[in-house]
Design a protein around this motif. Sequence first.
Motif, PDB file in Angstrom:
ATOM      1  N   PRO A   1      62.581 -20.799   4.344  1.00 40.02           N
ATOM      2  CA  PRO A   1      63.147 -22.051   3.724  1.00 40.02           C
ATOM      3  C   PRO A   1      62.759 -22.298   2.456  1.00 40.02           C
ATOM      4  O   PRO A   1      63.236 -22.371   1.295  1.00 40.02           O
ATOM      5  N   LEU A   2      61.212 -22.195   2.199  1.00 45.34           N
ATOM      6  CA  LEU A   2      60.690 -22.215   1.079  1.00 45.34           C
ATOM      7  C   LEU A   2      60.976 -21.201   0.035  1.00 45.34           C
ATOM      8  O   LEU A   2      61.240 -21.568  -1.218  1.00 45.34           O
ATOM      9  N   ALA A   3      61.004 -20.150   0.530  1.00 41.35           N
ATOM     10  CA  ALA A   3      61.839 -18.937  -0.374  1.00 41.35           C
ATOM     11  C   ALA A   3      62.928 -18.932  -0.823  1.00 41.35           C
ATOM     12  O   ALA A   3      63.245 -18.829  -1.945  1.00 41.35           O
ATOM     13  N   ARG A   4      63.983 -19.675  -0.077  1.00 40.71           N
ATOM     14  CA  ARG A   4      65.495 -20.149  -0.407  1.00 40.71           C
ATOM     15  C   ARG A   4      65.280 -21.119  -1.493  1.00 40.71           C
ATOM     16  O   ARG A   4      66.209 -21.242  -2.213  1.00 40.71           O
ATOM     17  N   ALA A   5      64.197 -21.844  -1.537  1.00 36.38           N
ATOM     18  CA  ALA A   5      64.409 -23.211  -2.205  1.00 36.38           C
ATOM     19  C   ALA A   5      63.705 -22.381  -3.625  1.00 36.38           C
ATOM     20  O   ALA A   5      63.485 -23.473  -4.561  1.00 36.38           O
ATOM     21  N   GLY A   6      63.329 -21.284  -3.922  1.00 38.99           N
ATOM     22  CA  GLY A   6      62.905 -20.436  -5.183  1.00 38.99           C
ATOM     23  C   GLY A   6      61.298 -20.665  -5.271  1.00 38.99           C
ATOM     24  O   GLY A   6      60.868 -20.556  -6.384  1.00 38.99           O
ATOM     25  N   VAL A   7      60.670 -21.223  -4.091  1.00 36.11           N
ATOM     26  CA  VAL A   7      59.109 -20.980  -4.178  1.00 36.11           C
ATOM     27  C   VAL A   7      58.732 -19.692  -3.841  1.00 36.11           C
ATOM     28  O   VAL A   7      59.151 -18.811  -2.952  1.00 36.11           O
TER      29      VAL A   7
ATOM     30  N   VAL B   1      54.677 -19.558   9.437  1.00 39.57           N
ATOM     31  CA  VAL B   1      55.563 -18.746   9.292  1.00 39.57           C
ATOM     32  C   VAL B   1      57.191 -19.010   9.147  1.00 39.57           C
ATOM     33  O   VAL B   1      57.896 -18.906   8.479  1.00 39.57           O
ATOM     34  N   ARG B   2      57.341 -20.295  10.098  1.00 40.89           N
ATOM     35  CA  ARG B   2      58.719 -20.912   9.921  1.00 40.89           C
ATOM     36  C   ARG B   2      59.084 -21.517   8.715  1.00 40.89           C
ATOM     37  O   ARG B   2      60.253 -21.805   8.540  1.00 40.89           O
ATOM     38  N   LEU B   3      57.988 -21.749   7.919  1.00 38.01           N
ATOM     39  CA  LEU B   3      58.237 -22.446   6.666  1.00 38.01           C
ATOM     40  C   LEU B   3      58.504 -21.698   5.468  1.00 38.01           C
ATOM     41  O   LEU B   3      59.056 -21.988   4.425  1.00 38.01           O
ATOM     42  N   ILE B   4      58.253 -20.339   5.974  1.00 42.39           N
ATOM     43  CA  ILE B   4      58.446 -19.318   4.725  1.00 42.39           C
ATOM     44  C   ILE B   4      59.703 -19.087   3.935  1.00 42.39           C
ATOM     45  O   ILE B   4      59.957 -19.149   2.863  1.00 42.39           O
TER      46      ILE B   4
ATOM     47  N   THR C   1      62.753 -29.189   8.384  1.00 42.53           N
ATOM     48  CA  THR C   1      63.252 -29.712   7.430  1.00 42.53           C
ATOM     49  C   THR C   1      62.653 -30.662   6.708  1.00 42.53           C
ATOM     50  O   THR C   1      62.501 -30.725   5.547  1.00 42.53           O
ATOM     51  N   LYS C   2      62.094 -31.859   7.300  1.00 48.07           N
ATOM     52  CA  LYS C   2      61.287 -32.837   6.736  1.00 48.07           C
ATOM     53  C   LYS C   2      60.039 -32.214   6.211  1.00 48.07           C
ATOM     54  O   LYS C   2      59.379 -32.828   5.071  1.00 48.07           O
ATOM     55  N   LEU C   3      59.295 -31.298   7.024  1.00 49.26           N
ATOM     56  CA  LEU C   3      57.989 -30.884   6.450  1.00 49.26           C
ATOM     57  C   LEU C   3      58.065 -29.901   5.168  1.00 49.26           C
ATOM     58  O   LEU C   3      57.535 -29.936   4.015  1.00 49.26           O
ATOM     59  N   VAL C   4      59.479 -29.115   4.926  1.00 48.83           N
ATOM     60  CA  VAL C   4      59.879 -28.238   3.730  1.00 48.83           C
ATOM     61  C   VAL C   4      60.039 -29.289   2.537  1.00 48.83           C
ATOM     62  O   VAL C   4      59.581 -29.136   1.611  1.00 48.83           O
ATOM     63  N   SER C   5      60.722 -30.436   2.842  1.00 46.25           N
ATOM     64  CA  SER C   5      61.167 -31.478   2.049  1.00 46.25           C
ATOM     65  C   SER C   5      59.779 -31.960   1.397  1.00 46.25           C
ATOM     66  O   SER C   5      59.686 -32.384   0.041  1.00 46.25           O
ATOM     67  N   LEU C   6      58.814 -32.291   2.235  1.00 50.36           N
ATOM     68  CA  LEU C   6      57.586 -32.757   1.739  1.00 50.36           C
ATOM     69  C   LEU C   6      56.960 -32.099   0.811  1.00 50.36           C
ATOM     70  O   LEU C   6      56.203 -32.234  -0.007  1.00 50.36           O
TER      71      LEU C   6
END
Length: 216
Positions: free
Chosen positions: A70-76, A65-68, A38-43
């Motif tokens: 949550p990033l996609a859900r954030a519209g990235v 891969v684990r970041l993809i 969560t913190k890494l995605v926020s960063l």
Amino acid sequence: MVIVDDHALLAESLELALNFEGYDARRVELPEEPPSETKLVSLITRSQPRIVLLDLDLGQHGSGVRLIAPLARAGVDVVVVTSSTDEPDWGHALHAGARTVLSKTMPLGEILGTVRRLNHGLSVLDVEDRERLIRAWMGQEQRIIEIRRRLDQLSPRESQVLEHLMGGLTVGEIAKLRVVSEATVRTQVKSVLAKLGVSSQIAAVSIAHQADWRAA
């Protein structure tokens, strides 16, 4: 635009090239101590990037891969740039939500061209290629599930023998360590091979590593 890669040289090259092209691109400095997902995605999303160039191997920070998702859900829009040539790895990234996957061996101009197309809302990966790569990953996942099912059939002693084999010990060394006869260990090795459906100790060790298996 944000670049997430623990290989400084490539990340700096991408940052310079993208800024030269007129993009507002910056590298994310990964903390020395790995933060939570969560913190890494926020960063990464702090500057609200539209596109993130993401490596799959982030060293001590684990798999990208684990970041993809949550990033996609954030519209990235996530573009994976990786040194991996393994198609199931690429398929895994696409299944998680990456727009495309690029090889680090690709000329820098082609990476920039992909970013340019994505920035203009154009397609960056054929549907057929996407589906083929995702099928490759799903096929590997099914194979690993089957391998783990077979590994679960091992008795506690057979599991210990396999773990010793994975550690590079010979039958003789395992016998001395467990204070049993070599004939006993050979019988257990034979049973391990039969349950795993392989014909050699090397093959047994290989599939155990593929399944990231360890004795309970």
